[in-house]
Write a protein that holds these residues in place. Structure first.
Motif, short mmCIF file in Angstrom:
data_model
loop_
_atom_site.label_atom_id
_atom_site.label_comp_id
_atom_site.label_asym_id
_atom_site.label_seq_id
_atom_site.Cartn_x
_atom_site.Cartn_y
_atom_site.Cartn_z
N TRP A 348 0.84 -1.21 0.00
CA TRP A 348 0.00 0.00 0.00
C TRP A 348 0.87 1.25 0.00
O TRP A 348 0.65 2.18 -0.77
CB TRP A 348 -0.93 0.00 1.23
CG TRP A 348 -1.93 1.13 1.22
CD1 TRP A 348 -3.20 1.10 0.74
CD2 TRP A 348 -1.71 2.47 1.68
NE1 TRP A 348 -3.80 2.33 0.88
CE2 TRP A 348 -2.91 3.19 1.46
CE3 TRP A 348 -0.64 3.14 2.26
CZ2 TRP A 348 -3.06 4.54 1.80
CZ3 TRP A 348 -0.77 4.48 2.60
CH2 TRP A 348 -1.97 5.17 2.37
N GLU A 375 -7.49 -1.99 -2.72
CA GLU A 375 -8.45 -1.87 -3.82
C GLU A 375 -8.48 -0.48 -4.44
O GLU A 375 -8.43 -0.34 -5.67
CB GLU A 375 -9.85 -2.27 -3.34
CG GLU A 375 -10.01 -3.77 -3.14
CD GLU A 375 -11.40 -4.15 -2.66
OE1 GLU A 375 -12.24 -3.24 -2.46
OE2 GLU A 375 -11.64 -5.36 -2.47
N GLU A 376 -8.57 0.55 -3.62
CA GLU A 376 -8.69 1.91 -4.16
C GLU A 376 -7.46 2.31 -4.95
O GLU A 376 -7.57 2.89 -6.04
CB GLU A 376 -8.93 2.90 -3.01
CG GLU A 376 -9.61 4.20 -3.43
CD GLU A 376 -10.94 3.97 -4.16
OE1 GLU A 376 -11.12 4.62 -5.21
OE2 GLU A 376 -11.77 3.16 -3.70
N LYS A 379 -7.35 0.32 -8.26
CA LYS A 379 -8.32 0.87 -9.24
C LYS A 379 -7.79 2.11 -9.92
O LYS A 379 -7.99 2.31 -11.13
CB LYS A 379 -9.63 1.22 -8.52
CG LYS A 379 -10.50 0.02 -8.18
CD LYS A 379 -11.73 0.51 -7.40
CE LYS A 379 -12.55 -0.66 -6.88
NZ LYS A 379 -13.66 -0.20 -6.02
N THR A 380 -7.12 2.98 -9.18
CA THR A 380 -6.70 4.28 -9.72
C THR A 380 -5.31 4.27 -10.34
O THR A 380 -5.01 5.12 -11.18
CB THR A 380 -6.74 5.36 -8.62
OG1 THR A 380 -5.92 4.95 -7.52
CG2 THR A 380 -8.16 5.57 -8.13
#
Length: 458
Positions: A348, A375-376, A379-380
């Motif tokens: 992360w 996840e975030e 995704k980006t």
């Protein structure tokens, strides 16, 4: 009264010490104990590496490999257990049953440190970088210091062979598990996230308590530096008395004492000193490294290091090998080696620090990973995932619906080759596996080295 004296009736030699495990910490403990007059026996259930065996022979230390001779081990007054050996080990259980004291190498080293100071750094993530940065600041300031502990050089061996006035020590939870009197003049706890739960009966609270052994023996003259933004740390402290001389650091609020970042400025306030520096001047990039730099800065002020020396060191520090290490730019694609990221939180931090579209190399031995926190960022920022491991089922399940391309590889060379095909000019290829390495590699260093060799072969 220490356990050597307590167990003296079990052996006519009051200083018969057994060392379990003959890697860096075990060899260091054996050498120090031998030089301090102990009778020492080293036992390793596996093969001892040739250079360690030579050190034992050169120091006239009795040893065995590939076996444990129970009678010799259980005759000990005290045992130094290498941090890699778990409590569930059969021999460790027998030692405990007999009531023989077990200590860690850092406990033995502490007995013989003299008047020197210890700066001890622990945490789930970032401790190697923070430890190395503090050492770099101390060296830049001209202090008589050594870099020791979990980072690679035995604390005990350093004391035996070349004692220093200051020891900057990276300390793992495994090393803290078997302390009795060990304490640091400056103890730093960076953060606590779920890791190594297989060693703690899969109970997070056991791991948390292990980390807080850092301040178990703290005295009123010692300092405790901690992250006020870390939820787990703050939850623990809310149920315990905050030690005297505590210095927090934060990105979320201004503090009366400690360090904080507002906008692009780091502020440190400690011991009536004030220090200010732009985060754009930090050699280390990324939010996680701003935390490391704040912690290191507070420790440096406590050590009375001059502001200009702190500033010079923070701007000239070189990142560690295998930790967000720039390998090469190939046709406009940046390759980054973060093989030391063996848990999800480390990955992360790595992704958070990148600004480029990323091909992410993930995988290895899963330690019960929960990938939802990624996840975030995935995704980006992530264009594709290249799996590097024998079983990648969990990665496919976690990210299959959000990443257009996920492919499997079983070697560093193939992972680099596939990543190169998927990347475009301006992208980054990031090896940040979030997993242990021993399905395909000897360790994370071997994984990182093979990755770098494959990049250079492109």
């Amino acid at each position: 009264m220490n356990s050597v004296q307590q167990n003296s009736e079990t052996n006519t030699n009051k200083h018969y010490l057994v060392v379990l495990g003959a890697a860096e910490s075990g060899i260091g403990a054996a050498i120090l104990a031998k030089r301090k007059g102990y009778t020492v026996f080293v036992s390793d259930g596996s093969t001892i590496k040739p250079h360690y065996k030579k050190e034992l022979i050169d120091n006239n230390i009795e040893f065995e490999e590939g076996t444990h001779t129970e009678a010799k081990i259980l005759a000990a007054n005290e045992v130094v257990k290498s941090p890699g050996i778990p409590e569930k080990n059969a021999m460790v259980k027998k030692i405990r049953e007999k009531g023989i004291g077990i200590i860690s190498e850092i406990e033995l080293a502490y007995r013989f440190k003299g008047d020197s100071k210890i700066i001890a750094i622990t945490g789930s993530n970032g401790k190697s970088t923070c430890t190395s940065l503090i050492y770099h600041i101390c060296k830049t300031a001209g202090l008589d210091c050594a870099l020791v502990g979990n980072i690679g050089y035995s604390f005990a061996k350093q004391i035996a062979e070349e004692p220093k006035e200051i020891y900057v020590a990276e300390i793992s939870s495994f090393q803290l598990d078997d302390i009795q009197h060990f304490r640091a003049d400056i103890g730093i706890l960076l953060n606590i996230t779920e890791d190594h739960l297989d060693r703690y009966d899969y109970k997070f609270e056991n791991y948390i308590n292990s980390k807080f052994n850092l301040i178990r023996n703290k005295q009123s003259t010692d300092y405790f530096i901690y992250c006020k933004d870390d939820e787990v740390t703050m939850q623990y402290l809310s149920n315990h008395i905050l030690p005297t001389n505590s210095m927090p650091f934060s990105m979320n609020q201004e503090l009366q004492n400690g360090a904080w970042i507002i906008g692009d400025q780091m502020m440190i306030k400690a011991l009536d000193e004030k220090f200010e520096m732009s985060i754009y001047d930090f050699a280390l990039k990324g939010k996680h490294n701003q935390y490391n730099t704040m912690a290191a800065g507070i420790a440096s002020v406590i050590l009375n290091i001059r502001k200009e020396k702190i500033r010079e060191a923070v701007t000239t520090f070189k990142n560690l090998e295998h930790r967000m290490e720039h390998v090469a730019d190939v046709r406009g694609i940046e390759f980054i080696n973060d093989s030391k990221a063996t848990n999800v939180n480390s990955t992360w931090y790595a992704l958070e620090s990148l600004e480029k579209p990323t091909i992410l190399i993930l995988g290895g031995v899963d330690k019960g990973n929960d990938y939802t926190i990624l996840e975030e960022l995935v995704k980006t920022k992530v264009k594709a995932i290249v799996c590097l491991g024998i079983d990648n089922t969990k990665i496919h399940a976690a990210f299959g619906a959000m990443v257009p391309v996920i492919i499997d590889t079983d070697s560093a060379a193939l992972a680099v080759e596939e990543s190169f095909k998927l990347a475009a000019k301006g992208d980054a290829v990031l090896l940040s596996p979030a997993c242990a390495s021993f399905d395909l590699f000897k360790n994370y260093e071997d994984r990182g080295t093979q990755f770098k060799e494959a990049v250079k072969a492109l």
